[in-house]
Scaffold this active site. Structure first.
Site, PDB file in Angstrom:
ATOM      1  N   CYS A   1       0.911  -1.145  -0.033  1.00 16.75           N
ATOM      2  CA  CYS A   1      -0.028   0.064   0.063  1.00 16.75           C
ATOM      3  C   CYS A   1       0.897   1.318  -0.028  1.00 16.75           C
ATOM      4  CB  CYS A   1      -1.045  -0.025   1.311  1.00 16.75           C
ATOM      5  SG  CYS A   1      -0.201   0.123   2.860  1.00 16.75           S
ATOM      6  N   ASP A   2       0.555   2.273   0.302  1.00 17.55           N
ATOM      7  CA  ASP A   2       1.235   3.639   0.192  1.00 17.55           C
ATOM      8  C   ASP A   2       2.275   3.579   1.409  1.00 17.55           C
ATOM      9  OD1 ASP A   2       0.351   5.165  -1.937  1.00 17.55           O
ATOM     10  OD2 ASP A   2      -1.509   5.694  -0.796  1.00 17.55           O
TER      11      ASP A   2
END
Length: 137
Positions: free
Chosen positions: A97-98
């Site tokens: 994810c980020d």
């Protein structure tokens, strides 16, 4: 003379076992603690162990740049998305994810699907970029 040879062999075997354990312990502790893989560990999983990389970010973020070989999957549809991909459960899975926080939550869900080795990328795409590793567009 024969006794000294045996001691040398035992010392070499002990050295081999300690070296092997030292190489494996970081990966084992990562899997147990659920902290996540460092970018270096993730690279090893991808290159040597043929790990699947599943990107849980938005479609827009994925298009702007993702890890090489990553497949986009909507995090809310993680289980059904993985089933549709028909991934080999023998291979490890890296969730991305980020920042690493969101993907860490999906680790248990993927393990329930029968994957024994699942980890989150520590720091996510931001950590990957901070390690000066390339993204693919």
């Amino acid at each position: 003379m024969n006794f000294l040879t045996q001691i040398d062999n035992i010392a070499l075997i002990a050295l081999l076992l300690v070296s092997g354990a030292a190489l494996f312990l970081p990966t084992l502790s990562t899997l147990i603690s659920g902290k996540g893989l460092t970018p270096t560990e993730a690279t090893i999983w991808i290159n040597r162990r043929k790990a699947y990389v599943l990107d849980l970010r938005s479609v827009e973020a994925f298009k702007l740049g993702h890890l090489p070989g990553a497949k986009h999957i909507i995090s809310s549809e993680l289980a059904t998305g993985i089933e549709k991909m028909r991934l080999d459960r023998k291979n490890p899975v890296i969730l991305v994810c980020d920042s690493g926080n969101h993907s860490r939550k999906g680790v248990a869900e993927v393990q329930k699907l029968g994957f024994s080795e699942v980890a989150s990328l520590e720091g996510g795409v931001q950590g990957w970029q901070a390690a000066a590793l390339p993204l693919v567009k």
